[in-house]
Design a protein around this motif. Structure first.
Motif, PDB file in Angstrom:
ATOM      1  N   ASP A   1     -12.542 -16.433  48.827  1.00 29.33           N
ATOM      2  CA  ASP A   1     -12.657 -16.939  47.486  1.00 29.33           C
ATOM      3  C   ASP A   1     -12.102 -18.511  47.532  1.00 29.33           C
ATOM      4  N   SER A   2     -11.116 -18.530  48.323  1.00 31.71           N
ATOM      5  CA  SER A   2     -10.539 -20.060  48.204  1.00 31.71           C
ATOM      6  C   SER A   2     -11.518 -20.845  48.954  1.00 31.71           C
ATOM      7  N   LEU A   3     -12.176 -20.623  50.081  1.00 31.33           N
ATOM      8  CA  LEU A   3     -13.065 -21.466  50.782  1.00 31.33           C
ATOM      9  C   LEU A   3     -14.297 -21.828  49.667  1.00 31.33           C
ATOM     10  N   LYS A   4     -14.776 -20.676  49.007  1.00 37.03           N
ATOM     11  CA  LYS A   4     -15.668 -20.821  48.042  1.00 37.03           C
ATOM     12  C   LYS A   4     -15.439 -21.833  46.964  1.00 37.03           C
ATOM     13  N   GLU A   5     -14.163 -21.819  46.545  1.00 45.24           N
ATOM     14  CA  GLU A   5     -13.670 -22.761  45.368  1.00 45.24           C
ATOM     15  C   GLU A   5     -13.554 -24.229  46.016  1.00 45.24           C
ATOM     16  N   LYS A   6     -13.074 -24.274  47.252  1.00 43.84           N
ATOM     17  CA  LYS A   6     -13.094 -25.708  47.916  1.00 43.84           C
ATOM     18  C   LYS A   6     -14.667 -26.153  48.019  1.00 43.84           C
ATOM     19  N   ILE A   7     -15.548 -25.468  48.465  1.00 46.43           N
ATOM     20  CA  ILE A   7     -16.806 -26.008  48.693  1.00 46.43           C
ATOM     21  C   ILE A   7     -17.511 -26.215  47.330  1.00 46.43           C
ATOM     22  N   VAL A   8     -17.356 -25.853  46.331  1.00 48.34           N
ATOM     23  CA  VAL A   8     -17.606 -25.922  44.763  1.00 48.34           C
ATOM     24  C   VAL A   8     -17.099 -27.174  44.389  1.00 48.34           C
ATOM     25  N   ASP A   9     -15.871 -27.270  44.566  1.00 53.78           N
ATOM     26  CA  ASP A   9     -15.057 -28.640  44.197  1.00 53.78           C
ATOM     27  C   ASP A   9     -15.608 -29.931  44.805  1.00 53.78           C
ATOM     28  N   LEU A  10     -15.868 -29.711  46.391  1.00 61.85           N
ATOM     29  CA  LEU A  10     -16.671 -30.824  47.083  1.00 61.85           C
ATOM     30  C   LEU A  10     -17.972 -30.971  46.782  1.00 61.85           C
ATOM     31  N   ALA A  11     -18.680 -29.973  46.134  1.00 64.24           N
ATOM     32  CA  ALA A  11     -19.981 -30.398  45.696  1.00 64.24           C
ATOM     33  C   ALA A  11     -19.968 -31.043  44.450  1.00 64.24           C
ATOM     34  N   LYS A  12     -19.008 -30.600  43.484  1.00 62.22           N
ATOM     35  CA  LYS A  12     -19.052 -31.233  42.292  1.00 62.22           C
ATOM     36  C   LYS A  12     -18.583 -32.761  42.402  1.00 62.22           C
ATOM     37  N   LYS A  13     -17.918 -32.977  43.272  1.00 63.45           N
ATOM     38  CA  LYS A  13     -17.382 -34.344  43.649  1.00 63.45           C
ATOM     39  C   LYS A  13     -18.397 -35.407  44.206  1.00 63.45           C
ATOM     40  N   ASP A  14     -19.010 -34.604  45.104  1.00 67.28           N
ATOM     41  CA  ASP A  14     -20.243 -35.142  45.675  1.00 67.28           C
ATOM     42  C   ASP A  14     -21.270 -35.530  44.572  1.00 67.28           C
ATOM     43  N   ALA A  15     -21.577 -34.632  43.786  1.00 66.89           N
ATOM     44  CA  ALA A  15     -22.545 -34.860  42.801  1.00 66.89           C
ATOM     45  C   ALA A  15     -22.291 -36.093  41.857  1.00 66.89           C
ATOM     46  N   GLN A  16     -20.906 -36.308  41.537  1.00 70.70           N
ATOM     47  CA  GLN A  16     -20.623 -37.315  40.796  1.00 70.70           C
ATOM     48  C   GLN A  16     -20.759 -38.706  41.541  1.00 70.70           C
ATOM     49  N   ASP A  17     -20.556 -38.510  42.777  1.00 71.83           N
ATOM     50  CA  ASP A  17     -20.517 -39.807  43.426  1.00 71.83           C
ATOM     51  C   ASP A  17     -22.144 -40.045  43.929  1.00 71.83           C
ATOM     52  N   ASN A  18     -22.956 -38.945  43.524  1.00 66.81           N
ATOM     53  CA  ASN A  18     -24.579 -39.151  44.072  1.00 66.81           C
ATOM     54  C   ASN A  18     -24.852 -39.188  45.421  1.00 66.81           C
ATOM     55  N   VAL A  19     -23.839 -38.258  46.163  1.00 69.08           N
ATOM     56  CA  VAL A  19     -24.021 -38.083  47.590  1.00 69.08           C
ATOM     57  C   VAL A  19     -24.074 -36.611  47.849  1.00 69.08           C
ATOM     58  N   TYR A  20     -25.237 -36.310  48.699  1.00 65.85           N
ATOM     59  CA  TYR A  20     -25.599 -34.913  49.092  1.00 65.85           C
ATOM     60  C   TYR A  20     -24.963 -34.683  50.307  1.00 65.85           C
ATOM     61  N   MET A  21     -23.882 -33.561  50.367  1.00 62.01           N
ATOM     62  CA  MET A  21     -23.266 -33.301  51.687  1.00 62.01           C
ATOM     63  C   MET A  21     -22.500 -34.261  52.249  1.00 62.01           C
ATOM     64  N   GLY A  22     -21.340 -34.721  51.574  1.00 59.41           N
ATOM     65  CA  GLY A  22     -20.617 -35.853  51.905  1.00 59.41           C
ATOM     66  C   GLY A  22     -19.766 -35.468  53.064  1.00 59.41           C
ATOM     67  N   ASN A  23     -19.103 -36.313  53.669  1.00 60.59           N
ATOM     68  CA  ASN A  23     -18.418 -36.356  54.841  1.00 60.59           C
ATOM     69  C   ASN A  23     -16.949 -35.218  54.710  1.00 60.59           C
ATOM     70  N   ALA A  24     -16.715 -34.929  53.640  1.00 62.00           N
ATOM     71  CA  ALA A  24     -15.340 -33.969  53.394  1.00 62.00           C
ATOM     72  C   ALA A  24     -16.218 -32.614  53.663  1.00 62.00           C
ATOM     73  N   PHE A  25     -17.504 -32.407  53.089  1.00 59.12           N
ATOM     74  CA  PHE A  25     -17.951 -31.030  53.256  1.00 59.12           C
ATOM     75  C   PHE A  25     -18.533 -30.857  54.517  1.00 59.12           C
ATOM     76  N   MET A  26     -18.981 -31.911  55.252  1.00 58.25           N
ATOM     77  CA  MET A  26     -19.499 -31.830  56.662  1.00 58.25           C
ATOM     78  C   MET A  26     -18.344 -31.587  57.467  1.00 58.25           C
ATOM     79  N   ASN A  27     -17.167 -32.213  57.398  1.00 54.52           N
ATOM     80  CA  ASN A  27     -15.996 -31.805  58.241  1.00 54.52           C
ATOM     81  C   ASN A  27     -15.469 -30.465  57.999  1.00 54.52           C
ATOM     82  N   LEU A  28     -15.503 -29.949  56.503  1.00 54.94           N
ATOM     83  CA  LEU A  28     -15.180 -28.544  56.556  1.00 54.94           C
ATOM     84  C   LEU A  28     -16.405 -27.671  57.137  1.00 54.94           C
ATOM     85  N   ARG A  29     -17.381 -27.737  56.913  1.00 47.89           N
ATOM     86  CA  ARG A  29     -18.409 -26.930  57.803  1.00 47.89           C
ATOM     87  C   ARG A  29     -18.232 -26.846  59.285  1.00 47.89           C
ATOM     88  N   LYS A  30     -18.139 -27.998  59.727  1.00 50.79           N
ATOM     89  CA  LYS A  30     -17.756 -28.190  61.014  1.00 50.79           C
ATOM     90  C   LYS A  30     -16.706 -27.477  61.572  1.00 50.79           C
TER      91      LYS A  30
END
Length: 195
Positions: free
Chosen positions: A33-62
């Motif tokens: 659940d904590s990982l899901k929350e982190k992904i959702v937070d990153l997605a919301k931030k990226d949406a605000q920045d108008n960037v799809y799958m930003g560096n923070a998410f890509m690093n988390l995924r890696k």
């Protein structure tokens, strides 16, 4: 030029190697659940920045995928070390696919298959589930092959991210549209101050 499709195989399961863990031990990844929350937070931030799958998410995924991935760097390092040692007799053993040597080279629980001779030769490295994780060919070098476990982690993370990003973009677009309509009404003077 002679090209052969004959395979020589090395496989040993009952010895241990501390540097390379069994893939079944690594594939027990859980989407918390904590990982899901982190992904959702990153997605919301990226949406605000108008960037799809930003560096923070890509690093988390890696990072998350590496939890189930075989240690390819160690496998490649072992092979490169033996090639760079200049020990031609050791390389001849690899070419002849001496089972003991290939098992020591790639580690347990991996299986190495040597195919062909000369420029048409290749080394294929498989995990204990029979999935090819690495291939080496002379003209190309090392090629990584994604395992099922790695694909499942990628898919799970990308699905959660996509849904959260899409929802966040819809919300932002609705806010922008509402703000634009209000500006138009004010600029046209179509409002009643008494109401």
């Amino acid at each position: 030029m002679e090209i052969s499709n004959n395979y020589s195989t090395a496989k040993v399961w009952n010895t241990s190697n501390k540097n390379v863990s069994k893939s079944s031990e690594k594939s027990k990844w859980k989407l918390t659940d904590s990982l899901k929350e982190k992904i959702v937070d990153l997605a919301k931030k990226d949406a605000q920045d108008n960037v799809y799958m930003g560096n923070a998410f890509m690093n988390l995924r890696k990072t998350e995928v590496s939890k189930v991935a075989p240690n390819r760097a160690a496998l490649i390092g072992k092979f490169s070390q033996s090639m760079n040692s200049g020990n031609m007799s050791a390389m001849k053993e690899v070419e002849e696919a001496d089972k003991k040597w290939l098992c020591m080279l790639f580690g347990i629980p991996y299986e190495a298959k040597y195919q062909g001779t000369g420029t048409g030769s290749a080394i294929h490295v498989y995990n204990e589930d029979g999935e090819e994780v690495l291939t080496y060919t002379g003209g190309v070098g090392w090629q990584e092959k994604e395992t099922k476990a790695e694909s499942q982690v990628h898919s799970a993370l990308k699905m959660i991210y996509y849904e959260a990003f899409s929802e966040a973009r819809k919300a932002l677009n609705s806010e922008e549209k509402a703000g634009s309509i209000n500006k138009d009404i004010i600029s046209q003077g179509n409002f009643d101050m008494k109401a």
